[in-house]
Design an enzyme around this catalytic site. Structure first.
Site, short mmCIF file in Angstrom:
data_model
loop_
_atom_site.label_atom_id
_atom_site.label_comp_id
_atom_site.label_asym_id
_atom_site.label_seq_id
_atom_site.Cartn_x
_atom_site.Cartn_y
_atom_site.Cartn_z
N ASP A 275 -5.00 19.25 -1.26
CA ASP A 275 -6.27 19.60 -1.91
C ASP A 275 -6.31 21.10 -2.23
OD1 ASP A 275 -7.35 21.00 0.45
OD2 ASP A 275 -7.38 18.99 1.32
N VAL A 276 -7.33 21.49 -2.96
CA VAL A 276 -7.40 22.86 -3.47
C VAL A 276 -7.42 23.88 -2.33
CG1 VAL A 276 -8.75 24.44 -4.91
CG2 VAL A 276 -8.60 22.03 -5.54
#
Length: 411
Positions: A275-276
């Site tokens: 994820d980011v």
């Protein structure tokens, strides 16, 4: 005087003949082989007519002759018996047997029906040797080993290079596998001048003429490359986005033509996702088979994360994380949870969490279910490959064959 001398000479000759005849007679009567020793004596006397009164001188010669004892004769055996035609035809239906001519222990040649024992022993030894050699040859033939250059030459010249059209487009860097199938369904791909609407069509870019959106597909596929990237925070793993991790390879792709002249550029993509907000290890490649193998749950590769926690971590938090939680309808439990010892430069507690499920946001959900908040999360290991500590954020290194083996991939 003359008559006396004649009489003396006659007596001497008769004495000589008598002694010679008696000696010959004695030699003829006694067998030579039965006498271990024979002694012979010859005597001669002479007198001169001029010196009758002087005494006669006698000389004797003695010979000693010795003979060695006779050698014992070997006892006759069955093999020494002479073979007859009946013996040669002793087999069933009057079959003729060829006799063997061998030299016996006494040094003489003889005939026998059976082959010599030495020949039978050597034949049996030779058969066992040949069997052992054949076994070794079969083992060597079952596991052929060829050099890398020989395998490359075979793949380029003899191996069937036909593959599915969608796979060829994805490997050439046109688009992902799914996007390539959409291009084929829309009729934007032609093969040898005809529109192809079937992604499963087998083609060979070296022999078939393939066009995508009016652009000719290169005949040669780009080489397969593998990288380990230390993903920084704020980047996404999707291709074609403004802040994608693939943008970190722009410098590498710009210098591709200088390092690999005449070869098309590879289309890079990530193996799995982060994820980011998560940093750390992520694999980037252009090999679709490798990506599918590594990211599939059947590979059962463990992934190790370091989670920095806000607040204080107690024993009950560790137990709650170990018990697991339900993610997307599946109960997920970590392989191990460990509270790392504090460090002088880090005031926040850190947890080492190892999982193998690979569910979306699995580590964050495990920590959240225990009532904790994550300050930062970093992945440091996939399978047997650990991210080197000297690889900075946003940097990448090529993977060697040993690194790929540690990830469970055999090329």
């Amino acid at each position: 005087m003359g008559s006396v001398s004649v009489a003396a000479a006659a007596s001497l000759s008769s004495l000589y003949h008598l002694s010679s005849s008696s000696l010959l007679h004695s030699l003829r009567l006694i067998p030579l082989r039965t006498l271990p020793r024979i002694s012979c004596c010859l005597s001669s006397s002479s007198s001169s007519s001029s010196s009758s009164s002087s005494s006669s001188s006698a000389s004797s010669l003695q010979f000693n002759i010795s003979f060695a004892p006779p050698k014992p004769k070997p006892k006759p055996t069955e093999s020494d018996q002479p073979l007859t035609l009946a013996d040669l035809q002793a087999g069933p239906n009057g079959q003729l047997f060829i006799p063997w001519i061998v030299r016996g222990e006494d040094g003489n040649l003889k005939l026998q029906m059976q082959p010599p024992a030495r020949l039978l022993h050597s034949m049996a030894h030779a058969e066992t040797k040949n069997k052992k050699k054949k076994k070794k040859e079969t083992v060597e033939k079952g596991e052929p080993k060829h050099s890398k250059a020989a395998r490359r030459f075979y793949n380029e010249n003899f191996r069937d290079s036909e593959q599915r059209l969608s796979k060829i487009l994805a490997a050439s860097g046109v688009a992902s596998r799914r996007s390539s199938e959409e291009l084929i369904f829309e009729g934007r791909v032609t093969v040898n001048g005809s529109v192809c609407n079937t992604p499963q069509t087998r083609v060979d870019p070296a022999r078939d003429i393939i066009y995508v959106n009016g652009n000719r597909l290169p005949k040669r596929l780009p080489p397969k490359v593998y990288f380990a990237l230390n993903k920084p925070k704020g980047y996404i793993c999707s291709s074609g986005e403004k802040k994608s991790v693939i943008c970190l390879f722009d410098d590498y792709l710009k210098s591709w033509d200088k390092r690999n002249p005449g070869q098309p550029k590879p289309r890079l993509f990530t193996v799995g996702r982060l994820d980011v907000a998560t940093t750390g290890l992520i694999i980037v490649t252009n090999d679709g088979d490798f990506a599918q193998k590594i990211s599939h749950p059947s590979s059962n590769l463990s992934k190790e994360y370091i989670a920095t926690i806000k607040g204080v971590v107690n024993k009950k938090h560790l137990i709650a994380i170990s018990d697991g939680t339900v993610i997307e309808g599946v109960h997920c439990t970590p392989d191990s949870v460990e509270l790392l010892p504090p460090q002088p430069d880090m005031s926040r507690p850190r947890l080492r969490i190892v999982v193998h499920e690979g569910r979306n946001h699995e580590v964050r959900e495990l920590v959240k279910n225990a009532g904790l908040d994550i300050h930062s999360l970093k992945r440091i290991r996939i399978g047997g490959f650990r991210l080197p500590t000297d690889v900075g954020l946003g940097k990448h290194i090529p993977l060697r064959q040993g690194d790929l083996s540690a990830l469970g991939w055999k090329s």
